[in-house]
Design a protein around this motif. Structure first.
Motif, PDB file in Angstrom:
ATOM      1  N   PHE A   1       0.866  -1.188   0.000  1.00  0.00           N
ATOM      2  CA  PHE A   1       0.000   0.000   0.000  1.00  0.00           C
ATOM      3  C   PHE A   1       0.900   1.234   0.000  1.00  0.00           C
ATOM      4  CE2 PHE A   1      -2.316  -3.437   2.076  1.00  0.00           C
ATOM      5  CZ  PHE A   1      -3.420  -3.505   1.245  1.00  0.00           C
ATOM      6  N   ALA A   2       0.913   1.906  -1.123  1.00  0.00           N
ATOM      7  CA  ALA A   2       1.875   2.998  -1.298  1.00  0.00           C
ATOM      8  C   ALA A   2       1.470   4.242  -0.516  1.00  0.00           C
ATOM      9  CB  ALA A   2       1.962   3.346  -2.790  1.00  0.00           C
TER      10      ALA A   2
ATOM     11  N   SER B   1       4.826  10.182   3.207  1.00  0.00           N
ATOM     12  CA  SER B   1       4.261   9.566   4.424  1.00  0.00           C
ATOM     13  C   SER B   1       2.731   9.664   4.553  1.00  0.00           C
ATOM     14  CB  SER B   1       4.939  10.101   5.696  1.00  0.00           C
ATOM     15  OG  SER B   1       4.450  11.364   6.007  1.00  0.00           O
ATOM     16  N   PHE B   2       2.083  10.203   3.534  1.00  0.00           N
ATOM     17  CA  PHE B   2       0.614  10.168   3.529  1.00  0.00           C
ATOM     18  C   PHE B   2       0.137   9.015   2.625  1.00  0.00           C
ATOM     19  CE2 PHE B   2       1.429  14.637   4.576  1.00  0.00           C
ATOM     20  CZ  PHE B   2       0.669  14.738   5.738  1.00  0.00           C
ATOM     21  N   PRO B   3      -0.794   8.219   3.081  1.00  0.00           N
ATOM     22  CA  PRO B   3      -1.209   7.081   2.253  1.00  0.00           C
ATOM     23  C   PRO B   3      -1.891   7.525   0.954  1.00  0.00           C
ATOM     24  CG  PRO B   3      -2.709   7.351   4.100  1.00  0.00           C
ATOM     25  CD  PRO B   3      -1.585   8.317   4.323  1.00  0.00           C
ATOM     26  N   ILE B   4      -1.629   6.798  -0.127  1.00  0.00           N
ATOM     27  CA  ILE B   4      -2.371   7.047  -1.374  1.00  0.00           C
ATOM     28  C   ILE B   4      -3.195   5.812  -1.744  1.00  0.00           C
ATOM     29  CG2 ILE B   4      -0.694   8.719  -2.299  1.00  0.00           C
ATOM     30  CD1 ILE B   4       0.063   6.270  -4.246  1.00  0.00           C
ATOM     31  N   HIS B   5      -3.031   4.744  -0.955  1.00  0.00           N
ATOM     32  CA  HIS B   5      -3.702   3.474  -1.263  1.00  0.00           C
ATOM     33  C   HIS B   5      -4.222   2.879   0.045  1.00  0.00           C
ATOM     34  CE1 HIS B   5      -3.362  -0.610  -3.625  1.00  0.00           C
ATOM     35  NE2 HIS B   5      -4.506  -0.484  -2.968  1.00  0.00           N
ATOM     36  N   LEU B   6      -5.551   2.705   0.132  1.00  0.00           N
ATOM     37  CA  LEU B   6      -6.154   2.184   1.360  1.00  0.00           C
ATOM     38  C   LEU B   6      -6.773   0.817   1.109  1.00  0.00           C
ATOM     39  CD1 LEU B   6      -8.031   5.363   2.702  1.00  0.00           C
ATOM     40  CD2 LEU B   6      -5.738   4.585   3.300  1.00  0.00           C
ATOM     41  N   SER B   7      -6.950   0.059   2.209  1.00  0.00           N
ATOM     42  CA  SER B   7      -7.664  -1.212   2.105  1.00  0.00           C
ATOM     43  C   SER B   7      -8.612  -1.360   3.290  1.00  0.00           C
ATOM     44  CB  SER B   7      -6.683  -2.377   2.039  1.00  0.00           C
ATOM     45  OG  SER B   7      -7.381  -3.572   1.892  1.00  0.00           O
ATOM     46  N   LYS B   8      -8.058  -1.861   4.409  1.00  0.00           N
ATOM     47  CA  LYS B   8      -8.910  -2.083   5.591  1.00  0.00           C
ATOM     48  C   LYS B   8      -8.918  -0.784   6.397  1.00  0.00           C
ATOM     49  CE  LYS B   8      -9.128  -5.742   9.047  1.00  0.00           C
ATOM     50  NZ  LYS B   8      -8.292  -6.778   9.695  1.00  0.00           N
TER      51      LYS B   8
ATOM     52  N   ARG C   1      -5.506  14.475   3.680  1.00  0.00           N
ATOM     53  CA  ARG C   1      -4.507  15.489   4.017  1.00  0.00           C
ATOM     54  C   ARG C   1      -3.369  15.484   3.000  1.00  0.00           C
ATOM     55  NH1 ARG C   1      -2.147  15.321   9.730  1.00  0.00           N
ATOM     56  NH2 ARG C   1      -0.886  16.996   8.849  1.00  0.00           N
ATOM     57  N   GLY C   2      -2.953  14.278   2.617  1.00  0.00           N
ATOM     58  CA  GLY C   2      -1.890  14.143   1.613  1.00  0.00           C
ATOM     59  C   GLY C   2      -2.324  14.764   0.290  1.00  0.00           C
ATOM     60  N   TRP C   3      -3.552  14.477  -0.080  1.00  0.00           N
ATOM     61  CA  TRP C   3      -4.080  15.009  -1.352  1.00  0.00           C
ATOM     62  C   TRP C   3      -4.098  16.546  -1.306  1.00  0.00           C
ATOM     63  CZ3 TRP C   3      -8.974  17.532  -1.393  1.00  0.00           C
ATOM     64  CH2 TRP C   3      -9.409  17.927  -2.658  1.00  0.00           C
TER      65      TRP C   3
ATOM     66  N   TYR D   1      -3.125  15.332 -12.365  1.00  0.00           N
ATOM     67  CA  TYR D   1      -4.012  14.395 -11.657  1.00  0.00           C
ATOM     68  C   TYR D   1      -3.309  13.811 -10.436  1.00  0.00           C
ATOM     69  CZ  TYR D   1      -7.316  14.339 -15.566  1.00  0.00           C
ATOM     70  OH  TYR D   1      -8.234  14.684 -16.516  1.00  0.00           O
ATOM     71  N   ASP D   2      -4.106  13.496  -9.442  1.00  0.00           N
ATOM     72  CA  ASP D   2      -3.592  12.797  -8.265  1.00  0.00           C
ATOM     73  C   ASP D   2      -4.214  11.394  -8.273  1.00  0.00           C
ATOM     74  OD1 ASP D   2      -2.392  12.234  -5.875  1.00  0.00           O
ATOM     75  OD2 ASP D   2      -3.126  14.020  -4.843  1.00  0.00           O
ATOM     76  N   VAL D   3      -3.393  10.362  -8.380  1.00  0.00           N
ATOM     77  CA  VAL D   3      -3.929   8.988  -8.434  1.00  0.00           C
ATOM     78  C   VAL D   3      -4.030   8.424  -7.012  1.00  0.00           C
ATOM     79  CG1 VAL D   3      -3.583   6.633  -9.284  1.00  0.00           C
ATOM     80  CG2 VAL D   3      -2.983   8.585 -10.733  1.00  0.00           C
ATOM     81  N   LEU D   4      -5.238   8.025  -6.640  1.00  0.00           N
ATOM     82  CA  LEU D   4      -5.477   7.408  -5.334  1.00  0.00           C
ATOM     83  C   LEU D   4      -6.095   6.033  -5.560  1.00  0.00           C
ATOM     84  CD1 LEU D   4      -7.048  10.492  -3.493  1.00  0.00           C
ATOM     85  CD2 LEU D   4      -4.663   9.727  -3.395  1.00  0.00           C
TER      86      LEU D   4
END
Lengths: 489, 378
Positions: free
Chosen positions: B45-46, B50-57, B68-70, B113-116
């Motif tokens: 999960f990238a 230090s802000f996540p761009i990929h979430l799961s659980k 916040r990262g976005w 674009y911001d890829v999430l």
């Protein structure tokens, strides 16, 4: 309070300890308070409803007993008060919405625009059970089968006794009250027998019933038009086993809890899916209800005088000698329709009841023909036919409405509908596995266990291992994720 | 004398053995969502700065971090990738390797674009519709990339564990259609009451007690048990272990392996395709372009599908998407060669390795990133 919870286990340990420690005079008061706490942990405000029913019957029973038998009018009047209050509570809480909704449907069908207002009412837990118990008490006093209880404490304990309060077994006053009044002394057997039943009941509930439940919920949520015959069969078997494990679990725990206090309450199940006829099924399934129906509905409807009542035996017991066939058949259909309605305020339950009535009626006719021709049907052949038919009867019990019920029934009758499936393969795997385990379990209980019992060392190790496995599974799965199905009735 | 006490002695021994077993074996936690990945496949999960761009659980906190990262990266229009474990897992993972969402995030940085990304194991279209609705209402999504796995058309329902962000934010889909109502009804059954002042947390294991007096006592006792009896905390893991055992037993007895053909179940397919329709409709109302692709499958060995059903499902999806001018469709099932796939731990007893049809190696992620980049920039 829900049996499958940590709160209940803490409550039970406390109550049982106090029960045996306290002197008898205080013990019964403690038990009455414990019963109220048990019920109040769900919704304390509904304790009032239960006491309205209990107090009405306490006073009317005393009044009936004090009225000379010759004053039939007054005695009948008092009995009417009991029936009016108890059935009135039942109708208000359980059936008002159903009757209003059905009336509105009828008005609509007749082209009348007026609609009765629909009021949604919360159904108090156990109302169908405790009202039946209080009614049976007063009727038995009226019939002169038992004496009215003078002490409200004893009577209150009979009505509120927590193990059977919410979902039975439906207890008779003549069977429970003397045990509560009797001076009992502690026996080690009470604890071992009680714990065995509780552990086994919890296993049935938290491991089997609760894990079959998602498959049933998922299957019955599917549009019935898209189901195939195989799906309908699988769902009926799955729900049949879910409700059996769930309800028999409650009964095992109830019997076990009562046993811990040295009190015997009647058995509610006896391998119902081994029945070789529908009549046999009703001697094995929810025995305390079918016995109640027999004594307070079926026999009175046929005009038979009831001279003894018991919570055992089931509905088929002692009816063979009844002469008037017409009366017997009318009583059969009326009784099962009411029995269906007792389970829930929906026409689907009436269909379920009548389904059973039709097959019992059919069995009676076949039996007549066979007895004339001297044909004997083997138990195995009877079971082969009855088992799937009984399972299929659960469709109206679980289906969302009448139309879904008929759609699902029609699928079973269409040969072309047997070619595919629309629910996940796991449902079929679980269905076959559970059926197989049930039959193996029956075989072990009736054939293997007696052999093991003759070898004490082996018997000891088998039992210890079984307890260890059951305790681990119960420990792992104990979560109040679902109520017992019969709470809603 | 002993005979009299024998039933109780048996019970006591039973309790003792059970206690010993519980104390010895109830002491580990496991990530069951990674069970089907096997030991040679890792989730990735990238994050960016230090802000996540990929979430799961993910829960609400994780989503707020992603937001916040976005914001920090300049509030750019978002390309949202949804998916299942193929999206986040890398077979034969080696340090330094990343998956295709991370590659695309870096690649499209300069394009405005911001890829999430949000991916959940075995995610079905109902879940992805729910997640997409939440993202659409929270961020300025411009392009939405959505794989439709034929496997996952067999899945049904919303899983609580993968929709924490939705549950914690009390989100409901604004859709009165049958699929919208079904999803919202399920969400209602998950709703977790606010944390009480006395720190008593009621979880979904107590569904039967909702709104009863017993609810609080049960939560209190559970918390006490969890604090004082370690094994109580590992019950969930043991439940998972037991189900894994039963799953493997089923596969062994019925000889089920990854190559066993999975039948399309019409009712579940219909339900999932209804969710796809609802998703496209919602996207159209917000002027979002939807890029639907049939994801790569391993094609050098016999795949776990009936070919006619597989092709029919693809045609059906294609026809369905034609109704929505904002949607685009591409079949990418054969873009990754067999050499870029791998094997995984057996899902049955007495077996060695099994083909992994879902997760490919890093080069596969590069290939998919290339294909998707060109697909969305057409």
């Amino acid at each position: 309070m829900i049996f499958n919870s940590v709160t209940f286990l803490v409550f039970l340990i406390t109550v049982v300890m106090l029960y045996w420690i306290l002197p008898r005079s205080i013990r019964l008061w403690m038990l009455l308070i414990a019963n109220c706490i048990f019920y109040g942990f769900w919704r304390w405000e509904f304790l009032g409803v239960m006491f309205v029913s209990a107090i009405t019957d306490y006073f009317t029973a005393l009044a009936i007993e004090n009225t000379p038998v010759s004053n039939k009018r007054k005695r009948k009047g008092l009995l009417f008060i009991t029936l009016f209050v108890n059935l009135g509570l039942l109708v208000y809480f359980k059936y008002l919405y159903f009757f209003t909704d059905s009336t509105n449907t009828l008005l609509g069908a007749w082209g009348i625009e007026y609609r009765l207002p629909l009021i949604e009412i919360i159904l108090p837990f156990g109302i169908s059970f405790y009202t039946f118990e209080t009614i049976s008490y007063t009727v038995d006093v009226y019939r002169g089968l038992i004496n009215a209880e003078k002490k409200f404490l004893n009577y209150g304990l009979f009505v509120t006794f927590f193990p059977k309060l919410v979902a039975g077994p439906i207890q008779r006053a003549a069977e429970l009250m003397p045990q509560l009044k009797e001076r009992t002394f502690f026996k080690v057997d009470y604890i071992s027998e009680g714990l065995q039943r509780i552990i086994y009941g919890l296993f049935l509930k938290v491991f089997l019933a609760d894990n079959i439940s998602p498959l049933v919920d998922e299957g019955f949520a599917v549009d019935p038009n898209t189901l195939t015959a195989l799906d309908v069969w699988a769902l009926s078997f799955l729900f049949g086993f879910q409700i059996y494990f769930d309800f028999s679990a409650y009964s095992h725990i109830a019997v076990g809890c009562a046993k811990l206090m040295g009190i015997k309450i009647p058995e509610n199940f006896n391998f119902p899916y081994i029945a070789s006829s529908f009549k046999d099924f009703w001697k094995r399934w929810h025995i305390s209800l079918s016995s109640w129906i027999r004594d307070y509905l079926y026999l009175p409807l046929t005009g038979t005088k009831v001279v003894k009542t018991t919570g055992e035996g089931g509905i088929g017991e002692g009816l063979e000698r009844m002469p008037d066939q017409k009366k017997k058949n009318i009583a059969l259909f009326a009784t099962w329709a009411i029995m269906g309605l007792w389970h829930g305020a929906n026409w689907t339950f009436v269909i379920w009841g009548l389904y059973h009535a039709v097959f019992i009626f059919f069995e009676r006719q076949i039996k007549k023909v066979f007895s004339i021709k001297g044909i004997k049907v083997s138990r195995l052949l009877g079971w082969t036919v009855v088992f799937p038919l009984v399972m299929l009867s659960w469709i109206p019990f679980r289906a969302a409405d009448v139309s879904s019920t008929f759609i699902m029934f029609s699928k079973v009758l269409q040969p072309s509908s047997y070619l595919g499936y629309s629910i996940k393969e796991n449902s079929f795997v679980v269905c076959v596995t559970v059926t197989f385990i049930f039959l193996i379990n029956y075989f072990i209980v009736h054939n293997v266990s007696s052999i093991i019992q003759r070898k004490p060392v082996l018997h000891f190790f088998v039992r210890v291992a079984t307890y260890a496995v059951l305790i681990i599974v119960v420990f792992t799965f104990l979560r109040p994720i679902s109520q017992f199905i019969y709470f809603q009735f | 004398m002993i005979k009299k006490f024998l039933p109780l002695i048996e019970l006591v021994f039973g309790f003792l053995i059970a206690f010993l077993i519980i104390n010895s074996f109830f002491n580990k936690t496991k990530q069951f969502e990674n069970f089907d990945l096997g030991s040679e496949t890792a989730s990735f999960f990238a994050s960016d700065d230090s802000f996540p761009i990929h979430l799961s659980k993910a829960g609400l906190y994780d989503f707020e971090q992603l937001e916040r990262g976005w914001e920090k990266r300049g509030n750019k229009p978002v390309v949202l990738i949804l998916g299942n474990s193929q999206t986040h897992a890398i077979n034969q993972f080696k340090p330094g390797e990343v998956n295709f969402p991370a590659i695309m995030h870096e690649r499209l940085k300069g394009s405005g674009y911001d890829v999430l990304c949000h991916s959940i194991p075995n995610g079905n279209l109902q879940e992805l519709y729910l997640l997409s609705s939440y993202y659409i209402d929270s961020l300025p999504i411009k392009k939405l990339i959505l794989p439709v796995f034929i496997d996952d058309l067999r899945e049904d329902g919303i899983r609580e564990v993968y929709t924490r962000v939705i549950i914690e934010s009390h989100f409901r889909i604004n859709d009165s259609s049958s699929i919208g109502t079904t999803i919202n009804d399920q969400l209602k059954s998950f709703s977790v009451p606010e944390k009480q002042e006395n720190e008593v947390v009621v979880d979904n294991n107590m569904k039967a007690l909702r709104e009863t007096v017993q609810e609080k006592s049960e939560a209190y006792l559970n918390n006490k048990l969890a604090a004082n009896f370690n094994s109580w905390n590992y019950r969930e893991t043991v439940r998972g272990d037991m189900f894994t055992f039963l799953y493997k037993l089923r596969n062994t007895v019925l000889r089920i392996d990854p190559q066993t053909k999975r039948k399309v179940i019409p009712t579940l397919k219909e339900k999932n395709l209804n969710a796809l329709k609802a998703l496209c409709k919602k996207a159209a109302s917000k002027n979002i372009q939807v890029y639907v692709y049939i994801p790569p499958v391993r094609y050098d060995v016999s795949p776990p599908y009936f070919e006619n059903e597989y092709n029919a499902a693809i045609s059906e999806i294609q026809d369905l998407l034609k109704q929505y001018p904002n949607s685009h469709f591409k079949v990418m099932d054969r873009i990754i060669e067999g050499k870029y796939w791998g094997s995984k731990d057996p899902t049955a007893f007495f077996k060695k390795r099994e083909y992994d049809f879902m997760h490919f190696q890093y080069p596969g992620h590069q290939i998919l990133a290339d294909s998707l980049t060109s697909f969305i920039t057409l």
